[in-house]
Design a protein around this motif. Structure first.
Motif, PDB file in Angstrom:
ATOM      1  N   MET A   1       0.843  -1.180   0.000  1.00 31.09           N
ATOM      2  CA  MET A   1       0.000   0.000   0.000  1.00 31.09           C
ATOM      3  C   MET A   1       0.890   1.246   0.000  1.00 31.09           C
ATOM      4  SD  MET A   1      -3.053   0.757   2.620  1.00 31.09           S
ATOM      5  CE  MET A   1      -3.478   2.406   3.016  1.00 31.09           C
ATOM      6  N   SER A   2       0.550   2.205  -0.853  1.00 33.28           N
ATOM      7  CA  SER A   2       1.375   3.403  -0.950  1.00 33.28           C
ATOM      8  C   SER A   2       0.978   4.414   0.112  1.00 33.28           C
ATOM      9  CB  SER A   2       1.244   4.004  -2.347  1.00 33.28           C
ATOM     10  OG  SER A   2      -0.086   4.408  -2.566  1.00 33.28           O
ATOM     11  N   GLU A   3       1.928   5.280   0.411  1.00 27.73           N
ATOM     12  CA  GLU A   3       1.692   6.339   1.391  1.00 27.73           C
ATOM     13  C   GLU A   3       0.806   7.414   0.768  1.00 27.73           C
ATOM     14  OE1 GLU A   3       3.375   7.026   4.514  1.00 27.73           O
ATOM     15  OE2 GLU A   3       4.155   4.995   4.571  1.00 27.73           O
ATOM     16  N   THR A   4      -0.012   8.055   1.592  1.00 28.70           N
ATOM     17  CA  THR A   4      -0.802   9.187   1.125  1.00 28.70           C
ATOM     18  C   THR A   4      -0.534  10.383   2.036  1.00 28.70           C
ATOM     19  OG1 THR A   4      -2.722   8.519   2.427  1.00 28.70           O
ATOM     20  CG2 THR A   4      -2.652   7.773   0.133  1.00 28.70           C
ATOM     21  N   THR A   5      -0.867  11.540   1.536  1.00 24.29           N
ATOM     22  CA  THR A   5      -0.695  12.783   2.268  1.00 24.29           C
ATOM     23  C   THR A   5      -2.070  13.411   2.462  1.00 24.29           C
ATOM     24  OG1 THR A   5       1.456  13.159   1.244  1.00 24.29           O
ATOM     25  CG2 THR A   5       0.354  15.077   2.163  1.00 24.29           C
ATOM     26  N   GLU A   6      -2.318  13.944   3.650  1.00 23.80           N
ATOM     27  CA  GLU A   6      -3.565  14.665   3.886  1.00 23.80           C
ATOM     28  C   GLU A   6      -3.275  16.156   3.981  1.00 23.80           C
ATOM     29  OE1 GLU A   6      -5.874  13.234   7.171  1.00 23.80           O
ATOM     30  OE2 GLU A   6      -6.608  11.537   6.010  1.00 23.80           O
ATOM     31  N   THR A   7      -4.052  16.930   3.239  1.00 25.78           N
ATOM     32  CA  THR A   7      -3.952  18.377   3.258  1.00 25.78           C
ATOM     33  C   THR A   7      -5.247  18.916   3.835  1.00 25.78           C
ATOM     34  OG1 THR A   7      -2.580  18.326   1.263  1.00 25.78           O
ATOM     35  CG2 THR A   7      -3.599  20.447   1.843  1.00 25.78           C
ATOM     36  N   GLU A   8      -5.140  19.734   4.866  1.00 30.18           N
ATOM     37  CA  GLU A   8      -6.315  20.339   5.502  1.00 30.18           C
ATOM     38  C   GLU A   8      -6.432  21.783   5.022  1.00 30.18           C
ATOM     39  OE1 GLU A   8      -8.329  18.796   7.810  1.00 30.18           O
ATOM     40  OE2 GLU A   8      -7.178  16.926   7.797  1.00 30.18           O
ATOM     41  N   ILE A   9      -7.619  22.142   4.515  1.00 24.97           N
ATOM     42  CA  ILE A   9      -7.885  23.515   4.116  1.00 24.97           C
ATOM     43  C   ILE A   9      -9.210  23.957   4.731  1.00 24.97           C
ATOM     44  CG2 ILE A   9      -6.575  23.341   1.962  1.00 24.97           C
ATOM     45  CD1 ILE A   9      -9.286  23.108   0.481  1.00 24.97           C
ATOM     46  N   THR A  10      -9.467  25.250   4.709  1.00 24.21           N
ATOM     47  CA  THR A  10     -10.738  25.787   5.167  1.00 24.21           C
ATOM     48  C   THR A  10     -11.322  26.619   4.041  1.00 24.21           C
ATOM     49  OG1 THR A  10      -9.936  25.856   7.443  1.00 24.21           O
ATOM     50  CG2 THR A  10     -11.871  27.184   6.934  1.00 24.21           C
ATOM     51  N   VAL A  11     -12.547  26.253   3.627  1.00 24.52           N
ATOM     52  CA  VAL A  11     -13.212  26.940   2.520  1.00 24.52           C
ATOM     53  C   VAL A  11     -14.291  27.858   3.078  1.00 24.52           C
ATOM     54  CG1 VAL A  11     -14.552  26.619   0.407  1.00 24.52           C
ATOM     55  CG2 VAL A  11     -12.716  25.014   0.971  1.00 24.52           C
ATOM     56  N   VAL A  12     -14.352  29.058   2.526  1.00 21.97           N
ATOM     57  CA  VAL A  12     -15.293  30.084   2.970  1.00 21.97           C
ATOM     58  C   VAL A  12     -16.473  30.155   2.004  1.00 21.97           C
ATOM     59  CG1 VAL A  12     -15.548  32.550   3.440  1.00 21.97           C
ATOM     60  CG2 VAL A  12     -13.373  31.411   3.892  1.00 21.97           C
ATOM     61  N   GLY A  13     -17.686  30.234   2.539  1.00 16.60           N
ATOM     62  CA  GLY A  13     -18.848  30.571   1.724  1.00 16.60           C
ATOM     63  C   GLY A  13     -19.734  29.438   1.256  1.00 16.60           C
ATOM     64  N   MET A  14     -19.414  28.205   1.557  1.00 10.71           N
ATOM     65  CA  MET A  14     -20.280  27.110   1.130  1.00 10.71           C
ATOM     66  C   MET A  14     -21.529  27.087   2.019  1.00 10.71           C
ATOM     67  SD  MET A  14     -17.741  23.957   0.165  1.00 10.71           S
ATOM     68  CE  MET A  14     -17.028  23.766   1.795  1.00 10.71           C
ATOM     69  N   THR A  15     -22.688  26.830   1.396  1.00  8.03           N
ATOM     70  CA  THR A  15     -23.934  26.839   2.158  1.00  8.03           C
ATOM     71  C   THR A  15     -24.760  25.566   2.020  1.00  8.03           C
ATOM     72  OG1 THR A  15     -25.094  27.919   0.333  1.00  8.03           O
ATOM     73  CG2 THR A  15     -24.140  29.360   2.042  1.00  8.03           C
ATOM     74  N   CYS A  16     -24.416  24.698   1.051  1.00 10.92           N
ATOM     75  CA  CYS A  16     -25.263  23.526   0.818  1.00 10.92           C
ATOM     76  C   CYS A  16     -24.457  22.373   0.215  1.00 10.92           C
ATOM     77  CB  CYS A  16     -26.410  23.894  -0.122  1.00 10.92           C
ATOM     78  SG  CYS A  16     -25.859  24.349  -1.792  1.00 10.92           S
ATOM     79  N   GLY A  17     -25.147  21.271   0.008  1.00 12.64           N
ATOM     80  CA  GLY A  17     -24.508  20.098  -0.584  1.00 12.64           C
ATOM     81  C   GLY A  17     -23.990  20.348  -1.986  1.00 12.64           C
ATOM     82  N   HIS A  18     -24.683  21.175  -2.758  1.00 10.38           N
ATOM     83  CA  HIS A  18     -24.215  21.495  -4.110  1.00 10.38           C
ATOM     84  C   HIS A  18     -22.885  22.233  -4.045  1.00 10.38           C
ATOM     85  CE1 HIS A  18     -23.962  23.878  -7.857  1.00 10.38           C
ATOM     86  NE2 HIS A  18     -24.361  22.734  -8.386  1.00 10.38           N
ATOM     87  N   CYS A  19     -22.763  23.137  -3.057  1.00 11.53           N
ATOM     88  CA  CYS A  19     -21.501  23.874  -2.866  1.00 11.53           C
ATOM     89  C   CYS A  19     -20.351  22.907  -2.591  1.00 11.53           C
ATOM     90  CB  CYS A  19     -21.610  24.835  -1.687  1.00 11.53           C
ATOM     91  SG  CYS A  19     -22.863  26.111  -1.827  1.00 11.53           S
ATOM     92  N   SER A  20     -20.570  22.006  -1.645  1.00 14.54           N
ATOM     93  CA  SER A  20     -19.497  21.079  -1.283  1.00 14.54           C
ATOM     94  C   SER A  20     -19.190  20.126  -2.429  1.00 14.54           C
ATOM     95  CB  SER A  20     -19.830  20.320   0.007  1.00 14.54           C
ATOM     96  OG  SER A  20     -21.015  19.584  -0.121  1.00 14.54           O
ATOM     97  N   ALA A  21     -20.205  19.756  -3.213  1.00 12.11           N
ATOM     98  CA  ALA A  21     -19.966  18.888  -4.372  1.00 12.11           C
ATOM     99  C   ALA A  21     -19.113  19.596  -5.418  1.00 12.11           C
ATOM    100  CB  ALA A  21     -21.295  18.446  -4.976  1.00 12.11           C
ATOM    101  N   SER A  22     -19.366  20.887  -5.620  1.00 12.20           N
ATOM    102  CA  SER A  22     -18.574  21.659  -6.595  1.00 12.20           C
ATOM    103  C   SER A  22     -17.113  21.731  -6.175  1.00 12.20           C
ATOM    104  CB  SER A  22     -19.132  23.074  -6.739  1.00 12.20           C
ATOM    105  OG  SER A  22     -20.419  23.048  -7.296  1.00 12.20           O
ATOM    106  N   VAL A  23     -16.883  22.021  -4.895  1.00 14.96           N
ATOM    107  CA  VAL A  23     -15.521  22.093  -4.382  1.00 14.96           C
ATOM    108  C   VAL A  23     -14.850  20.719  -4.478  1.00 14.96           C
ATOM    109  CG1 VAL A  23     -14.138  22.465  -2.293  1.00 14.96           C
ATOM    110  CG2 VAL A  23     -15.929  24.095  -2.917  1.00 14.96           C
ATOM    111  N   SER A  24     -15.570  19.674  -4.089  1.00 19.63           N
ATOM    112  CA  SER A  24     -15.016  18.309  -4.150  1.00 19.63           C
ATOM    113  C   SER A  24     -14.638  17.934  -5.579  1.00 19.63           C
ATOM    114  CB  SER A  24     -16.016  17.290  -3.604  1.00 19.63           C
ATOM    115  OG  SER A  24     -16.219  17.470  -2.239  1.00 19.63           O
ATOM    116  N   GLU A  25     -15.502  18.268  -6.530  1.00 20.89           N
ATOM    117  CA  GLU A  25     -15.242  17.939  -7.930  1.00 20.89           C
ATOM    118  C   GLU A  25     -13.980  18.620  -8.444  1.00 20.89           C
ATOM    119  OE1 GLU A  25     -17.296  18.462 -12.324  1.00 20.89           O
ATOM    120  OE2 GLU A  25     -18.556  18.638 -10.536  1.00 20.89           O
ATOM    121  N   GLU A  26     -13.840  19.912  -8.144  1.00 21.30           N
ATOM    122  CA  GLU A  26     -12.652  20.646  -8.607  1.00 21.30           C
ATOM    123  C   GLU A  26     -11.379  20.107  -7.960  1.00 21.30           C
ATOM    124  OE1 GLU A  26     -12.351  22.737 -11.066  1.00 21.30           O
ATOM    125  OE2 GLU A  26     -14.500  22.841 -11.462  1.00 21.30           O
ATOM    126  N   LEU A  27     -11.420  19.853  -6.646  1.00 19.43           N
ATOM    127  CA  LEU A  27     -10.232  19.347  -5.960  1.00 19.43           C
ATOM    128  C   LEU A  27      -9.891  17.939  -6.417  1.00 19.43           C
ATOM    129  CD1 LEU A  27     -10.920  20.713  -2.371  1.00 19.43           C
ATOM    130  CD2 LEU A  27      -9.139  21.492  -3.950  1.00 19.43           C
TER     131      LEU A  27
END
Length: 73
Positions: free
Chosen positions: A1-27
């Motif tokens: 199993m390969s190593e992975t890295t976790e990056t923690e960020i804080t996103v401003v302005g999301m209000t709903c599931g569609h918002c989080s889906a958009s951010v998830s898709e881009e990332l």
């Protein structure tokens, strides 16, 4: 199993599931990203954990979030 890295960020302005889906898709489109977990806090800052195969370029992360229409704290 390969190593992975976790990056923690804080996103401003999301209000709903569609918002989080958009951010998830881009990332998820960044090279090496294997998972994105959004802890949505509507109307507040939302923590996001990005799991990747290697450390991510902070500018690429910021650009992906901006492409989704949001900004980093």
């Amino acid at each position: 199993m390969s190593e992975t890295t976790e990056t923690e960020i804080t996103v401003v302005g999301m209000t709903c599931g569609h918002c989080s889906a958009s951010v998830s898709e881009e990332l998820s489109g960044l090279p090496g990203v294997v998972a994105v977990a959004v802890d949505l806090h509507p109307g507040e800052d939302s923590p996001v954990t990005i799991t990747s195969e290697a450390p991510l370029d902070p500018a690429a992360v910021a650009s992906a979030v901006a492409e989704a229409g949001y900004s980093l704290r």
